[in-house]
Structure formats: C-alpha cells, structure tokens
Design an enzyme around this catalytic site. Sequence first.
Site, short mmCIF file in Angstrom:
data_model
loop_
_atom_site.label_atom_id
_atom_site.label_comp_id
_atom_site.label_asym_id
_atom_site.label_seq_id
_atom_site.Cartn_x
_atom_site.Cartn_y
_atom_site.Cartn_z
N GLY A 1 -77.47 21.83 108.29
CA GLY A 1 -76.76 22.99 107.77
C GLY A 1 -76.03 22.70 106.47
N ASP B 1 -72.74 27.85 115.14
CA ASP B 1 -72.75 27.53 116.58
C ASP B 1 -73.13 26.06 116.68
OD1 ASP B 1 -72.97 27.42 119.31
OD2 ASP B 1 -74.90 28.42 119.37
N SER B 2 -72.16 25.22 116.45
CA SER B 2 -72.45 23.79 116.32
C SER B 2 -71.91 23.01 117.51
CB SER B 2 -71.78 23.25 115.06
OG SER B 2 -70.38 23.28 115.24
N THR B 3 -72.24 21.76 117.53
CA THR B 3 -71.56 20.83 118.43
C THR B 3 -70.15 20.60 117.88
OG1 THR B 3 -72.78 19.19 117.14
CG2 THR B 3 -73.61 19.64 119.32
N GLU C 1 -81.18 24.68 112.25
CA GLU C 1 -80.82 23.78 113.36
C GLU C 1 -81.34 22.39 113.01
OE1 GLU C 1 -79.40 23.50 116.70
OE2 GLU C 1 -80.15 21.47 116.35
N1 SAM Z 1 -72.68 26.74 122.29
C1 SAM Z 1 -72.55 25.35 122.16
C2 SAM Z 1 -71.14 24.82 122.20
O1 SAM Z 1 -70.25 25.44 121.63
O2 SAM Z 1 -70.94 23.78 122.79
C3 SAM Z 1 -73.27 24.87 120.98
C4 SAM Z 1 -74.72 24.88 121.30
S1 SAM Z 1 -75.85 24.59 120.06
C5 SAM Z 1 -77.14 23.99 121.08
C6 SAM Z 1 -75.23 23.35 118.97
C7 SAM Z 1 -76.32 22.91 118.02
O3 SAM Z 1 -75.78 22.52 116.76
C8 SAM Z 1 -77.09 21.69 118.53
O4 SAM Z 1 -78.39 22.09 118.88
C9 SAM Z 1 -77.05 20.70 117.36
O5 SAM Z 1 -78.27 20.02 117.18
C10 SAM Z 1 -76.72 21.63 116.20
N2 SAM Z 1 -76.14 20.93 115.04
C11 SAM Z 1 -75.20 19.96 115.04
N3 SAM Z 1 -74.97 19.54 113.78
C12 SAM Z 1 -75.75 20.27 112.96
C13 SAM Z 1 -75.96 20.31 111.56
N4 SAM Z 1 -75.30 19.47 110.73
N5 SAM Z 1 -76.83 21.22 111.05
C14 SAM Z 1 -77.49 22.07 111.88
N6 SAM Z 1 -77.37 22.07 113.21
C15 SAM Z 1 -76.50 21.19 113.75
#
Ligand code: SAM
Length: 289
Positions: A141, A159-161, A108
């Site tokens: 990631g 499970d990303s943004t 994350e």
């Molecule tokens: N379930 C949610 C949705 O579909 O809207 C996603 C929730 S989850 C909290 C998304 C996570 O991905 C965030 O905490 C964000 O910080 C993380 N994220 C975004 N880009 C990333 C990257 N390049 N590497 C790792 N994590 C990442």
Amino acid sequence: MATDSWINETLYAAWGQRFRVKRELARVQSAFQDIVVFESETHGRVMLLDGVVQITEGDEFVYQEMITHVPILAHGAAKRVLIIGAGDGGVLKRVLQHRGVEKAVMVEIDGEVVRLSKEFLPTIGGNAWDDPRAEVIIGDGIDYVRVAPAESFDVIIVDSTDPIGVGEVLFTDEFYANAARILSQRGLIVNQCGVPFMQADELHETSRRRAKSFPDNWAYLAAVPTYVGGFMTLGWAAKDASCRAVATDEIRRRAQASGILGTTRYWTPEIHTGAFNLPPYIAENLPGA
Ligand code: SAM
C-alpha cells in the site's frame, strides 16, 4: 464433534482469548506472515495472521459494515474508492454494494491471504472478486500511494494488520501525506486503529500523525466481539469537517439511494451518527479533543 485442540491468540503478551478448533483448514508461511485458517466451534471459520485474529465468519459483518459504509455515506458522492489490505475481500464486497461507486481498487500485499480467503472463506468476498468495477492489485500500500495521481480517489479505507510487521508503513507520516495528496477535495480516509483499552498508544500515535496532513481528525466506534477489550476504534481523517457532521436523516436518505439500507446487520443511520460519540477514555487519545 469437539476436539481438545485449542488455538490461542497471541496479540497481547499477558492476556488473550482462545478458540476450540473443530478442524484446521490451512497453515501457510507466506513471504510476509504466518497464515492460519481454521473452523471454530463458536465463530465459524477464523483467519489468523502471525497469531492475531483478523476475521471470523461469525462477526465480520460488524467490522466490514462500519469500516465501509460510514466513510462512503459520510462523503455522500464517492465514486472512486481505494482499499488497502483487506485481503479477505469483505471490504471490497461492501464497497461494491454502493450503486454510486464506479471503481474500487484494492491493494493487498499478500497474495496468499487473497488465495486462502477465496478458497476457505468464500462467502466473505462473495462475487466481489469478479465485479468489473473491482481492480485487485497484489502490492504494498505504501508503494501504491506514492505513485497514484493526485486527487484520484474520494475515499480510502485502510483495513490493515496492526502497526507491526508489514502493516507498520501504513501508519506513517509519509503514508498519510500521500493519502491526502491522492484524495479529492472532499476526500477522507479511515483506518483500523485497534482496541484503545489495550492499544491506546496506537490510536494516540496514528491520530497525531494523521493530524499533520488532514484538518479534521477523529475516530468512531465499533463493538467487534473478537477484537477483545471493549470498543475498537476506526480512525477518521477528512479534508472537510462537514462529512463527520451529516445528520441521521440525511445518512438514511443516502443509504436508501445507494442501495444499502436494509442490507446491514450492525450499521444503521443511528449507529452511524452515534459512533462518533466517544467515551472520555478514548477521546483523550485524539489531538485537540
Ligand atoms: N480486519 C482485520 C483486522 O482489523 O484485524 C484486518 C484484516 S485484513 C486480512 C489485513 C490485511 O492487511 C492482511 O491481509 C495484510 O496482508 C494486509 N497488509 C498489511 N500490510 C500491508 C501493506 N503494507 N500493504 C497492503 N496490505 C497490507
């Protein structure tokens, strides 16, 4: 007691949803994004990143069960699982429910999401954070998949943004090529692909990219109440097409053996196999459909 304070989601420019706020719990600008956690009147606690709803206590089970149990049971013998994003801990918790999983690595990017989730959304990750099979890495990631050894995971769950901001790199050709490299022979990857009624381009574009690195590409459905606009899709890319075609009875047998049968509120063996049936307006975004 109700207040007159509302929070609007800002995902779409001309349409959206709003929540009446009972109490704001946290508002933090991290190095990567604006994080808000609040108590809603209707959905329990809610987390927003850059104004976009990520998770609510009320309906998180739908998304987490479908993004986790479907790939692990479809694979059938997953021991090593890589989770990217998912800072709230909900996917980690569901992955570790599977008896056969020996190692779950979660990468994350934003340590503040993990910290705030542990503090304000403790039921979402539960005890998963302390499970000896879990390794939680704060990092990007894309960097992780660049250096991870070949064939070191059986399943990858992204499970990303959405593909804007820090999440964008997780939807690139380079990411999928490395994902294919670090997956074992029958390996597969799933990722959140948005709500096609509103974000058809996201599904179309990322499916086209996954198809450059994986022979079997598709998507499956979940109806997540707070991801408004109809079905959301979870993208699917596998090295072995037979994983997508496992019969309902065999999925039930695997779920029984792994210890998850009877623990879920959305996922069932029938929902699992049925979720791969796509309405034409969604299927038309997939290559070769
Ligand atoms: N379930 C949610 C949705 O579909 O809207 C996603 C929730 S989850 C909290 C998304 C996570 O991905 C965030 O905490 C964000 O910080 C993380 N994220 C975004 N880009 C990333 C990257 N390049 N590497 C790792 N994590 C990442």
